[in-house]
Design an enzyme around this catalytic site. Structure first.
Site, PDB file in Angstrom:
ATOM      1  N   CYS A  14       5.237   1.459 -12.156  1.00 38.16           N
ATOM      2  CA  CYS A  14       5.138   2.316 -10.781  1.00 38.16           C
ATOM      3  C   CYS A  14       4.700   3.502 -10.891  1.00 38.16           C
ATOM      4  O   CYS A  14       5.206   4.351 -11.898  1.00 38.16           O
ATOM      5  CB  CYS A  14       6.712   2.461  -9.951  1.00 38.16           C
ATOM      6  SG  CYS A  14       6.972   3.476  -8.627  1.00 38.16           S
ATOM      7  N   CYS A  63       7.712   6.547 -10.393  1.00 43.24           N
ATOM      8  CA  CYS A  63       8.856   6.633 -11.400  1.00 43.24           C
ATOM      9  C   CYS A  63       8.920   6.277 -12.626  1.00 43.24           C
ATOM     10  O   CYS A  63       9.500   6.035 -13.451  1.00 43.24           O
ATOM     11  CB  CYS A  63      10.049   6.299 -10.850  1.00 43.24           C
ATOM     12  SG  CYS A  63      10.156   4.503 -10.309  1.00 43.24           S
ATOM     13  N   CYS A  66       9.658   0.057  -4.244  1.00 45.32           N
ATOM     14  CA  CYS A  66      10.357   0.211  -5.703  1.00 45.32           C
ATOM     15  C   CYS A  66      11.849   0.509  -5.754  1.00 45.32           C
ATOM     16  O   CYS A  66      12.178   1.410  -4.713  1.00 45.32           O
ATOM     17  CB  CYS A  66       9.756   1.452  -6.568  1.00 45.32           C
ATOM     18  SG  CYS A  66      10.340   1.921  -8.115  1.00 45.32           S
ATOM     19  N   CYS A  76       0.828  -8.403  -2.951  1.00 44.92           N
ATOM     20  CA  CYS A  76      -0.522  -7.579  -2.873  1.00 44.92           C
ATOM     21  C   CYS A  76      -0.145  -6.090  -2.766  1.00 44.92           C
ATOM     22  O   CYS A  76       0.593  -5.590  -2.074  1.00 44.92           O
ATOM     23  CB  CYS A  76      -0.760  -8.070  -1.414  1.00 44.92           C
ATOM     24  SG  CYS A  76      -2.769  -7.613  -0.948  1.00 44.92           S
TER      25      CYS A  76
END
Length: 132
Positions: free
Chosen positions: A48, A51, A96, A119
């Site tokens: 991510c 983070c 996330c 996606c």
């Protein structure tokens, strides 16, 4: 699971580009075909951008033809989902779990073994190649 918002907006947004902030924090979408990660073929992991949580392994990435980096499987317990009806028909949107950043949508047209297509907006991912 409705109303997911970024959990650490100020901290997460500190080192992001304007485009990353738009996608992760405002649930935006990058243009199809714009991500260099569409062409990434090396072994490694995808994290991510908000983070640095590990989300996907390269072994689950495939070419979907959608114009966005696509994966048939995410790592366990890294995403929360909600229903998005912005385009008229309902879609499953995923964020996330750690920072709340928007990543993309899950579709049921992926390959075996899961039949899923995550996606993902490429700008929301950081690819780290496997060390040899």
């Amino acid at each position: 699971m409705f109303g997911i918002r970024p959990k650490k907006k100020i901290k997460m947004g500190k080192n992001l580009t304007a485009e990353q902030k738009y996608i992760l924090l405002e649930e935006g979408t990058e243009p199809a075909g714009s991500s260099p990660l569409n062409y990434e073929k090396r072994e490694g992991d995808y994290y991510c951008a908000g983070c640095k949580t590990k989300l996907f392994e390269s072994k689950s990435k495939y070419e979907s033809g959608s114009g966005w980096p696509s994966f048939f499987e995410a790592l366990p317990n890294v995403f929360e989902t909600k229903i998005d009806t912005l385009v008229g028909s309902p879609r499953t949107e995923y964020h996330c779990k750690k920072c709340g950043g928007h990543h993309g949508h899950i579709f049921d047209d992926g390959p075996k073994p899961t039949g899923k297509r995550y996606c993902n907006n490429g700008l929301c991912l950081v690819f780290v190649p496997e060390k040899r």
